[in-house]
Design a protein around this motif. Structure first.
Motif, PDB file in Angstrom:
ATOM      1  N   GLN A  93       0.810  -1.217   0.000  1.00 24.36           N
ATOM      2  CA  GLN A  93       0.000   0.000   0.000  1.00 24.36           C
ATOM      3  C   GLN A  93       0.840   1.262   0.000  1.00 24.36           C
ATOM      4  OE1 GLN A  93      -3.360  -0.094  -0.337  1.00 24.36           O
ATOM      5  NE2 GLN A  93      -3.072  -2.282  -0.543  1.00 24.36           N
ATOM      6  N   THR A  94       2.145   1.121  -0.212  1.00 24.51           N
ATOM      7  CA  THR A  94       3.002   2.301  -0.159  1.00 24.51           C
ATOM      8  C   THR A  94       3.365   2.762  -1.569  1.00 24.51           C
ATOM      9  OG1 THR A  94       4.983   0.944  -0.028  1.00 24.51           O
ATOM     10  CG2 THR A  94       3.999   1.621   2.051  1.00 24.51           C
ATOM     11  N   PRO A  95       3.419   4.064  -1.791  1.00 24.24           N
ATOM     12  CA  PRO A  95       3.728   4.575  -3.128  1.00 24.24           C
ATOM     13  C   PRO A  95       5.141   4.249  -3.599  1.00 24.24           C
ATOM     14  CG  PRO A  95       3.285   6.382  -1.581  1.00 24.24           C
ATOM     15  CD  PRO A  95       3.105   5.109  -0.843  1.00 24.24           C
ATOM     16  N   ALA A  96       6.072   4.012  -2.675  1.00 31.72           N
ATOM     17  CA  ALA A  96       7.459   3.735  -3.062  1.00 31.72           C
ATOM     18  C   ALA A  96       7.624   2.350  -3.667  1.00 31.72           C
ATOM     19  CB  ALA A  96       8.383   3.881  -1.853  1.00 31.72           C
ATOM     20  N   CYS A  97       6.645   1.500  -3.515  1.00 36.82           N
ATOM     21  CA  CYS A  97       6.773   0.102  -3.948  1.00 36.82           C
ATOM     22  C   CYS A  97       5.977  -0.189  -5.210  1.00 36.82           C
ATOM     23  CB  CYS A  97       6.343  -0.830  -2.819  1.00 36.82           C
ATOM     24  SG  CYS A  97       7.388  -0.714  -1.386  1.00 36.82           S
ATOM     25  N   LYS A  98       6.126   0.616  -6.223  1.00 33.22           N
ATOM     26  CA  LYS A  98       5.365   0.414  -7.450  1.00 33.22           C
ATOM     27  C   LYS A  98       5.665  -0.935  -8.098  1.00 33.22           C
ATOM     28  CE  LYS A  98       4.959   5.284  -8.371  1.00 33.22           C
ATOM     29  NZ  LYS A  98       5.481   6.427  -9.049  1.00 33.22           N
ATOM     30  N   LYS A  99       6.902  -1.406  -7.998  1.00 37.34           N
ATOM     31  CA  LYS A  99       7.264  -2.691  -8.601  1.00 37.34           C
ATOM     32  C   LYS A  99       6.579  -3.858  -7.901  1.00 37.34           C
ATOM     33  CE  LYS A  99      11.809  -1.558 -10.361  1.00 37.34           C
ATOM     34  NZ  LYS A  99      13.230  -1.861 -10.302  1.00 37.34           N
ATOM     35  N   HIS A 100       6.139  -3.654  -6.683  1.00 36.55           N
ATOM     36  CA  HIS A 100       5.557  -4.754  -5.914  1.00 36.55           C
ATOM     37  C   HIS A 100       4.036  -4.773  -5.981  1.00 36.55           C
ATOM     38  CE1 HIS A 100       9.357  -3.861  -3.431  1.00 36.55           C
ATOM     39  NE2 HIS A 100       9.655  -4.571  -4.493  1.00 36.55           N
ATOM     40  N   ARG A 101       3.447  -3.832  -6.677  1.00 39.05           N
ATOM     41  CA  ARG A 101       1.983  -3.766  -6.750  1.00 39.05           C
ATOM     42  C   ARG A 101       1.380  -5.046  -7.303  1.00 39.05           C
ATOM     43  NH1 ARG A 101       0.505   1.901  -6.671  1.00 39.05           N
ATOM     44  NH2 ARG A 101       1.360   2.440  -4.643  1.00 39.05           N
ATOM     45  N   ALA A 102       2.109  -5.726  -8.193  1.00 39.99           N
ATOM     46  CA  ALA A 102       1.600  -6.975  -8.765  1.00 39.99           C
ATOM     47  C   ALA A 102       1.440  -8.050  -7.695  1.00 39.99           C
ATOM     48  CB  ALA A 102       2.530  -7.469  -9.866  1.00 39.99           C
ATOM     49  N   LEU A 103       2.119  -7.885  -6.573  1.00 40.10           N
ATOM     50  CA  LEU A 103       2.025  -8.863  -5.491  1.00 40.10           C
ATOM     51  C   LEU A 103       0.950  -8.508  -4.466  1.00 40.10           C
ATOM     52  CD1 LEU A 103       5.824  -9.332  -4.915  1.00 40.10           C
ATOM     53  CD2 LEU A 103       4.260 -11.025  -5.839  1.00 40.10           C
ATOM     54  N   ASP A 104       0.400  -7.326  -4.565  1.00 38.95           N
ATOM     55  CA  ASP A 104      -0.594  -6.890  -3.585  1.00 38.95           C
ATOM     56  C   ASP A 104      -1.756  -7.878  -3.546  1.00 38.95           C
ATOM     57  OD1 ASP A 104      -1.593  -5.131  -1.655  1.00 38.95           O
ATOM     58  OD2 ASP A 104      -2.855  -4.117  -3.146  1.00 38.95           O
ATOM     59  N   ARG A 105      -2.114  -8.294  -2.334  1.00 43.21           N
ATOM     60  CA  ARG A 105      -3.200  -9.231  -2.060  1.00 43.21           C
ATOM     61  C   ARG A 105      -2.827 -10.673  -2.395  1.00 43.21           C
ATOM     62  NH1 ARG A 105      -4.316  -6.297   1.331  1.00 43.21           N
ATOM     63  NH2 ARG A 105      -6.077  -7.512   1.894  1.00 43.21           N
ATOM     64  N   PHE A 106      -1.559 -10.960  -2.662  1.00 40.49           N
ATOM     65  CA  PHE A 106      -1.137 -12.350  -2.857  1.00 40.49           C
ATOM     66  C   PHE A 106      -1.349 -13.093  -1.546  1.00 40.49           C
ATOM     67  CE2 PHE A 106       2.363 -15.354  -2.062  1.00 40.49           C
ATOM     68  CZ  PHE A 106       1.990 -16.340  -2.958  1.00 40.49           C
ATOM     69  N   VAL A 107      -1.949 -14.280  -1.603  1.00 42.01           N
ATOM     70  CA  VAL A 107      -2.298 -15.050  -0.420  1.00 42.01           C
ATOM     71  C   VAL A 107      -1.614 -16.407  -0.470  1.00 42.01           C
ATOM     72  CG1 VAL A 107      -4.192 -16.152   0.830  1.00 42.01           C
ATOM     73  CG2 VAL A 107      -4.554 -13.947  -0.268  1.00 42.01           C
ATOM     74  N   ALA A 108      -1.024 -16.808   0.659  1.00 44.22           N
ATOM     75  CA  ALA A 108      -0.435 -18.148   0.773  1.00 44.22           C
ATOM     76  C   ALA A 108      -0.379 -18.531   2.249  1.00 44.22           C
ATOM     77  CB  ALA A 108       0.961 -18.191   0.166  1.00 44.22           C
ATOM     78  N   HIS A 109      -0.342 -19.819   2.486  1.00 44.07           N
ATOM     79  CA  HIS A 109      -0.193 -20.334   3.847  1.00 44.07           C
ATOM     80  C   HIS A 109       1.178 -19.882   4.372  1.00 44.07           C
ATOM     81  CE1 HIS A 109      -0.150 -23.369   7.108  1.00 44.07           C
ATOM     82  NE2 HIS A 109      -1.474 -23.223   7.024  1.00 44.07           N
ATOM     83  N   TYR A 110       1.283 -19.654   5.656  1.00 48.27           N
ATOM     84  CA  TYR A 110       2.518 -19.107   6.235  1.00 48.27           C
ATOM     85  C   TYR A 110       3.745 -19.965   5.965  1.00 48.27           C
ATOM     86  CZ  TYR A 110       2.833 -22.452  10.079  1.00 48.27           C
ATOM     87  OH  TYR A 110       2.979 -23.584  10.809  1.00 48.27           O
ATOM     88  N   ASP A 111       3.573 -21.281   5.813  1.00 53.46           N
ATOM     89  CA  ASP A 111       4.749 -22.130   5.603  1.00 53.46           C
ATOM     90  C   ASP A 111       5.002 -22.444   4.130  1.00 53.46           C
ATOM     91  OD1 ASP A 111       2.633 -23.843   5.217  1.00 53.46           O
ATOM     92  OD2 ASP A 111       3.271 -25.323   6.713  1.00 53.46           O
ATOM     93  N   ALA A 112       4.341 -21.721   3.228  1.00 49.74           N
ATOM     94  CA  ALA A 112       4.594 -21.898   1.794  1.00 49.74           C
ATOM     95  C   ALA A 112       6.021 -21.447   1.486  1.00 49.74           C
ATOM     96  CB  ALA A 112       3.592 -21.088   0.981  1.00 49.74           C
ATOM     97  N   PRO A 113       6.751 -22.217   0.691  1.00 49.33           N
ATOM     98  CA  PRO A 113       8.151 -21.879   0.390  1.00 49.33           C
ATOM     99  C   PRO A 113       8.341 -20.500  -0.240  1.00 49.33           C
ATOM    100  CG  PRO A 113       7.558 -24.031  -0.529  1.00 49.33           C
ATOM    101  CD  PRO A 113       6.317 -23.437   0.051  1.00 49.33           C
ATOM    102  N   VAL A 114       7.308 -19.980  -0.876  1.00 47.13           N
ATOM    103  CA  VAL A 114       7.433 -18.699  -1.561  1.00 47.13           C
ATOM    104  C   VAL A 114       7.794 -17.566  -0.598  1.00 47.13           C
ATOM    105  CG1 VAL A 114       4.992 -18.096  -1.399  1.00 47.13           C
ATOM    106  CG2 VAL A 114       6.340 -17.213  -3.265  1.00 47.13           C
ATOM    107  N   TRP A 115       7.405 -17.665   0.668  1.00 48.62           N
ATOM    108  CA  TRP A 115       7.693 -16.594   1.620  1.00 48.62           C
ATOM    109  C   TRP A 115       9.182 -16.457   1.896  1.00 48.62           C
ATOM    110  CZ3 TRP A 115       4.152 -13.289   1.553  1.00 48.62           C
ATOM    111  CH2 TRP A 115       2.814 -13.619   1.554  1.00 48.62           C
ATOM    112  N   LYS A 116       9.955 -17.504   1.652  1.00 47.20           N
ATOM    113  CA  LYS A 116      11.407 -17.411   1.880  1.00 47.20           C
ATOM    114  C   LYS A 116      12.058 -16.387   0.968  1.00 47.20           C
ATOM    115  CE  LYS A 116      12.153 -21.864   3.890  1.00 47.20           C
ATOM    116  NZ  LYS A 116      11.673 -23.164   3.659  1.00 47.20           N
ATOM    117  N   SER A 117      11.541 -16.243  -0.234  1.00 51.84           N
ATOM    118  CA  SER A 117      12.130 -15.275  -1.161  1.00 51.84           C
ATOM    119  C   SER A 117      11.287 -14.013  -1.315  1.00 51.84           C
ATOM    120  CB  SER A 117      12.325 -15.915  -2.536  1.00 51.84           C
ATOM    121  OG  SER A 117      11.089 -16.363  -3.042  1.00 51.84           O
ATOM    122  N   LEU A 118      10.048 -14.051  -0.856  1.00 51.29           N
ATOM    123  CA  LEU A 118       9.142 -12.953  -1.125  1.00 51.29           C
ATOM    124  C   LEU A 118       8.811 -12.082   0.082  1.00 51.29           C
ATOM    125  CD1 LEU A 118       7.781 -12.193  -3.762  1.00 51.29           C
ATOM    126  CD2 LEU A 118       5.762 -13.393  -3.000  1.00 51.29           C
TER     127      LEU A 118
END
Length: 163
Positions: A93-118
């Motif tokens: 929700q921050t204006p400085a993170c325009k590159k990350h807008r595509a990830l806004d509202r991405f949902v995953a279980h807390y132990d999903a491997p994707v959180w290690k890099s994301l």
């Protein structure tokens, strides 16, 4: 992160990271601001090389490291509640993170491997966060829930080697 900023400024970061990070940690934990860090940079207490830092470099360094500290604390808080709130939602929700807008509202279980890099921060001045919520509350959450696409990681991690 501190090491890269120092290298970009033409300095060898060996032995310099701890005093800089220590001061930023101290300021961040005690309500200090970027201007307090800039004052310290030109004081006799700081390593001499910091006096040559421009305002922009000092602000970039202070803000990025502070956001990293807050993000780590949020991660610890989220991890402490996984039995009650196992679903994590990426929040950009921050204006400085325009590159990350595509990830806004991405949902995953807390132990999903994707959180290690994301898990944020994902770049200089990244103010994104991850919200924890209960599975049953997910259906009441407004907004679209995005599926993970590996191509989304590239813009969020490519900052590591950029100046």
């Amino acid at each position: 992160m501190v090491s890269r900023v120092l290298r970009w400024d033409g300095l060898n970061p060996d032995g310099l990271i701890e005093p800089v990070c220590g001061k930023i940690r101290s300021l961040a934990c005690n309500g200090g601001l970027d201007r307090d860090f800039r004052k310290w940079c030109v004081s006799s207490d700081a390593p001499p090389f910091l006096a040559s830092f421009s305002r922009e470099w000092a602000d970039l360094l202070f803000t990025s490291v502070t956001l990293q500290i807050y993000s780590h604390r949020q991660l610890l808080s989220n991890l402490s509640m996984t039995n009650l709130m196992p679903i994590w939602i990426y929040d950009c929700q921050t204006p400085a993170c325009k590159k990350h807008r595509a990830l806004d509202r991405f949902v995953a279980h807390y132990d999903a491997p994707v959180w290690k890099s994301l898990y944020p921060p994902n770049g200089w001045l990244c103010g994104c966060s991850v919200l924890a919520m209960a599975k049953e509350d997910l259906k009441y959450e407004h907004g679209t829930h995005r599926k993970f696409d590996p191509q989304l990681i590239e813009p969020c991690t490519s900052w590591l080697d950029q100046r």
